[in-house]
Design a protein around this motif. Structure first.
Motif, short mmCIF file in Angstrom:
data_model
loop_
_atom_site.label_atom_id
_atom_site.label_comp_id
_atom_site.label_asym_id
_atom_site.label_seq_id
_atom_site.Cartn_x
_atom_site.Cartn_y
_atom_site.Cartn_z
N ARG A 161 4.84 -0.60 -0.46
CA ARG A 161 6.16 -0.57 0.18
C ARG A 161 6.35 -1.69 1.19
NH1 ARG A 161 6.50 5.93 0.51
NH2 ARG A 161 7.88 6.25 -1.29
N THR A 162 5.26 -2.10 1.86
CA THR A 162 5.40 -3.21 2.81
C THR A 162 5.81 -4.49 2.08
OG1 THR A 162 3.07 -3.93 2.67
CG2 THR A 162 3.62 -2.23 4.30
N LEU A 163 5.46 -4.61 0.80
CA LEU A 163 5.79 -5.80 0.02
C LEU A 163 7.16 -5.69 -0.64
CD1 LEU A 163 2.32 -6.44 -1.68
CD2 LEU A 163 3.19 -7.31 0.50
N LEU A 164 7.68 -4.49 -0.71
CA LEU A 164 9.00 -4.27 -1.30
C LEU A 164 10.14 -4.47 -0.32
CD1 LEU A 164 8.24 -1.08 -3.43
CD2 LEU A 164 8.88 -3.33 -4.33
N GLN A 184 0.27 7.78 -9.79
CA GLN A 184 0.83 8.60 -8.70
C GLN A 184 1.56 7.72 -7.68
OE1 GLN A 184 -1.77 11.77 -7.01
NE2 GLN A 184 -3.16 11.23 -8.68
N VAL A 185 1.03 6.53 -7.44
CA VAL A 185 1.72 5.59 -6.56
C VAL A 185 3.10 5.29 -7.12
CG1 VAL A 185 1.73 3.23 -5.67
CG2 VAL A 185 -0.40 4.55 -5.66
N LEU A 203 -2.15 3.38 -0.61
CA LEU A 203 -1.75 2.41 -1.63
C LEU A 203 -0.23 2.30 -1.68
CD1 LEU A 203 -4.23 3.33 -4.51
CD2 LEU A 203 -4.20 1.18 -3.21
N THR A 204 0.44 3.45 -1.63
CA THR A 204 1.91 3.45 -1.68
C THR A 204 2.49 2.75 -0.47
OG1 THR A 204 1.86 5.57 -2.86
CG2 THR A 204 3.95 4.92 -1.89
N GLY A 210 9.34 6.20 -6.48
CA GLY A 210 10.67 6.57 -6.95
C GLY A 210 11.36 5.40 -7.66
N PRO A 211 12.64 5.15 -7.37
CA PRO A 211 13.37 4.06 -8.03
C PRO A 211 12.76 2.68 -7.80
CG PRO A 211 14.89 5.57 -6.93
CD PRO A 211 13.51 5.96 -6.50
#
Length: 219
Positions: free
Chosen positions: A215-218, A106-107, A210-211, A112-113
């Motif tokens: 995202r903080t690492l992306l 689910q994460v 978790l998501t 998404g992309p």
């Protein structure tokens, strides 16, 4: 007899982090245990009951030598450049593992992309039953970006010890040597694109938290 048990060496960690790790990851799935601790850091301050623990500098970089899809050797270097969500379990697990894999899937959907830059790694603590083929079929049922990793008893023990993961394989049934219980730690480890350990989460962590952590690492 009991086949394998990876014991924990907690004395190397600061007291505050010991509590965080115990609270979120070193609860054996069979039976589950619990501990109370203050979190090291919350990724999302609005979340009061669910949070990720910052383990940067306290756990080692992502490193392993295991067996992956098509029975080929795989090292952590293959995942440099990707955010990694790592979970230890086994394909025959009746509840914790499928539930956690569904959460991680689910994460990936919520990303998404950006999911193309993230990988789920599922390391089996049951190498006797989890062949590379069986394990990959298991994880792919949850997410196409998931990779199943197995190996020899020593390979599994080495990587489990590296991340303070406890697991125990009980004595098989006299009537069926393939039927036995497995207890294992339940934490989710998140590594950045350079293989640095960044976050530790409970298997019960919410998909949103978790998501947000990934995202903080992306960014």
């Amino acid at each position: 007899m009991k086949r394998t048990f990876s014991r924990l060496s907690l004395q190397r960690y600061p007291a505050g982090l010991i509590g965080a790790i115990l609270a979120s990851a070193i609860s054996l799935a069979t039976p589950a245990t619990s501990a109370q601790a203050n979190p090291v850091e919350t990724v999302n301050a609005k979340e009061e009951t669910t949070r990720l623990h910052n383990i940067r500098g306290f756990l080692p970089d992502l490193r392993f030598e295991l067996i992956g899809p098509d029975n080929e050797p795989v090292t952590a270097q293959a995942f440099r450049g990707n955010i990694v969500m790592l979970f230890f379990g086994y394909a025959s697990c009746p509840d914790i593992c499928p539930t956690t894999m569904a959460q991680l899937a689910q994460v990936m959907q919520k990303l998404g992309p950006d999911a193309d830059r993230v990988r789920i790694l599922f390391i089996s603590v049951d190498p006797h039953r989890d062949t590379a083929e069986k394990l990959q079929a298991y994880v792919q049922a949850f997410d196409s970006h998931a990779i199943g990793l197995t190996g020899s008893e020593k390979q599994i023990a080495d990587v489990a010890r590296r991340y303070r993961v406890a697991y125990q394989i009980e004595e098989p049934s006299n009537n069926d040597p393939e039927r036995y219980e497995v207890a294992h730690s339940r934490g989710i480890y998140i590594f950045d694109e350079n293989g640095k350990a960044r976050y530790l989460a409970a298997d019960s962590e919410s998909v949103d938290v978790l998501t947000d952590g990934v995202r903080t690492l992306l960014q």
